[in-house]
Scaffold this active site. Sequence first.
Site, PDB file in Angstrom:
ATOM      1  N   ASP A 177      59.503  44.527  43.229  1.00 54.31           N
ATOM      2  CA  ASP A 177      58.299  44.580  42.400  1.00 54.31           C
ATOM      3  C   ASP A 177      57.584  43.229  42.502  1.00 54.31           C
ATOM      4  O   ASP A 177      58.217  42.177  42.350  1.00 54.31           O
ATOM      5  CB  ASP A 177      58.701  44.881  40.945  1.00 54.31           C
ATOM      6  CG  ASP A 177      57.498  45.096  40.064  1.00 54.31           C
ATOM      7  OD1 ASP A 177      57.041  46.249  39.973  1.00 54.31           O
ATOM      8  OD2 ASP A 177      57.004  44.100  39.491  1.00 54.31           O
ATOM      9  N   ASN A 185      45.418  41.023  39.424  1.00 54.89           N
ATOM     10  CA  ASN A 185      44.276  41.939  39.249  1.00 54.89           C
ATOM     11  C   ASN A 185      43.320  41.431  38.165  1.00 54.89           C
ATOM     12  O   ASN A 185      42.111  41.492  38.311  1.00 54.89           O
ATOM     13  CB  ASN A 185      44.774  43.336  38.859  1.00 54.89           C
ATOM     14  CG  ASN A 185      45.073  44.179  40.097  1.00 54.89           C
ATOM     15  OD1 ASN A 185      44.624  43.863  41.186  1.00 54.89           O
ATOM     16  ND2 ASN A 185      45.838  45.236  39.916  1.00 54.89           N
ATOM     17  N   HIS A 190      40.415  43.557  41.565  1.00 52.63           N
ATOM     18  CA  HIS A 190      41.194  44.592  42.249  1.00 52.63           C
ATOM     19  C   HIS A 190      41.108  44.514  43.777  1.00 52.63           C
ATOM     20  O   HIS A 190      42.057  44.867  44.467  1.00 52.63           O
ATOM     21  CB  HIS A 190      40.756  45.981  41.769  1.00 52.63           C
ATOM     22  CG  HIS A 190      41.242  46.272  40.396  1.00 52.63           C
ATOM     23  ND1 HIS A 190      42.472  46.835  40.165  1.00 52.63           N
ATOM     24  CD2 HIS A 190      40.689  46.033  39.180  1.00 52.63           C
ATOM     25  CE1 HIS A 190      42.654  46.963  38.855  1.00 52.63           C
ATOM     26  NE2 HIS A 190      41.580  46.472  38.229  1.00 52.63           N
ATOM     27  N   ASP A 194      44.283  44.387  45.967  1.00 52.24           N
ATOM     28  CA  ASP A 194      44.606  45.307  47.062  1.00 52.24           C
ATOM     29  C   ASP A 194      44.998  44.550  48.325  1.00 52.24           C
ATOM     30  O   ASP A 194      45.911  44.950  49.051  1.00 52.24           O
ATOM     31  CB  ASP A 194      43.404  46.215  47.366  1.00 52.24           C
ATOM     32  CG  ASP A 194      43.210  47.292  46.299  1.00 52.24           C
ATOM     33  OD1 ASP A 194      44.102  47.421  45.433  1.00 52.24           O
ATOM     34  OD2 ASP A 194      42.172  47.989  46.330  1.00 52.24           O
ATOM     35  N   GLU A 220      52.822  48.411  42.085  1.00 46.79           N
ATOM     36  CA  GLU A 220      53.197  47.224  42.856  1.00 46.79           C
ATOM     37  C   GLU A 220      54.700  47.233  43.167  1.00 46.79           C
ATOM     38  O   GLU A 220      55.300  46.209  43.424  1.00 46.79           O
ATOM     39  CB  GLU A 220      52.783  45.937  42.127  1.00 46.79           C
ATOM     40  CG  GLU A 220      53.498  45.644  40.809  1.00 46.79           C
ATOM     41  CD  GLU A 220      52.763  46.217  39.586  1.00 46.79           C
ATOM     42  OE1 GLU A 220      52.074  47.253  39.744  1.00 46.79           O
ATOM     43  OE2 GLU A 220      52.904  45.653  38.489  1.00 46.79           O
TER      44      GLU A 220
END
Lengths: 319, 123
Positions: A177, A185, A190, A194, A220
């Site tokens: 994770d 974010n 975002h 990404d 994630e």
Amino acid sequence: MRILIADDDVLSLRLLERTLERGGYEVTAVQNGRLAAEHLCRHDGPRLALLDWVMPELDGPAVCRQVRQKRQQVYVHMVLLTSKESKQDVIEGLESGADDYLIKPFDSAELKARLRTGLRILRLEDRLVESREDMRFKATHDPLTGLFNRGIIMDLLSRELSRTHRENGCTTILLGDVDHFKDVNDTVGHIAGDEVLREVARRMVASVRSYDYVGRYGGEEFLVVLNNCDASEQILRAEQIRRAIASVPVQTIQGPIPVTMSLGVLSSRDWGLRPVEELLQEADVALYKAKAAGRNCVKLASPHVPPNVLHQSLEEQPK
Amino acid sequence: MQPKDPTPEPIVNEAELLARVDNDAGLLRELIAIFKVEFPRHLSELREAIGQGNLKSVRKSCHTMRGMLLSLGATRATAAAAQLEQSGDSSDGAELKSALARFESEVMNLLPALEACVAKAGP
């Protein structure tokens, strides 16, 4: 375009070869049906063929039947070119798997027009195959990272665990994770988030062997399945992934972003035969421990095996 | 009274042959060279098959020669080959020999006719 021509009459074969070369084809000429079938059944063999009917070893219709049976992955457009001209012959020829039928002597313009028809069909088939492969990829992969999606990575894990159990081997599950990803974010947006996920995915794939599996498990969260991974190596392999991610900040449109990952590791050998969901739950517990230990580290899932399951897994071990 | 055929069919349909080789004299010469080697071989196999009464081989040789003759636009010889191939379906030895004789007489003048055609093709 490559084309195979087959005729035991050397004169007609040469005439045909020259006519097709003039038409821009790359020609392979053979004098019997067996050789024709061999060429056409190769995975990289020609996909267009002009076949005489009467030939030694294997006649034209037999070549068509063999190709239809053996080369099913790609379509081969086959035309029978023969002096057999009765309606019964035409029907028999087409029933054998030929796509078209031409009577000798060929008319050069008609022959080329018929072959162009064949090429149109082959191009259409290529487009269909391409679309099918594209749809298959989309159905099995995560669009952002290009990794296996959750459904597929779970299937692969399940299959791998069954195989491992059958062969008394060992599969290692890594559940990773990205640390503080929500902050990424929230602070850089975002789009940069990404970019981080894509780069993390790329680094994970680069850190495993070609026969291991990497999938996007959730937002994630990533799931790695290490096939035939020796228990003594599992922590080392997880550490390699962790280091690959933490070593260099990820370059994004918002500038470099330092990224780390916490990982929970589980070895199937320690847990016996358990449902996939249960093993993932245990890997998740180990991941949680890694988070609790300060993140950017690896923790091993330690078994709490109920006695009945332990008994069962021991019984299933080969003697 | 039967009407007389005003123009007998030519030995070689030159227009058809020249179109087939795309007016290429070099290719036509190459085909004639192949014909000179291959045709006598098949003819000899045919004679032998007829002598032995091997009808399967008769049909096979006829079929191959017919393909060659078709490619060369040899109209009359092609028809004679087709007749001979058909005769291969019957076991009548006399009929076969007579069909062979007709066929041989048709192919006798073929080579000069083909060579004459080369002169009419392009360079």
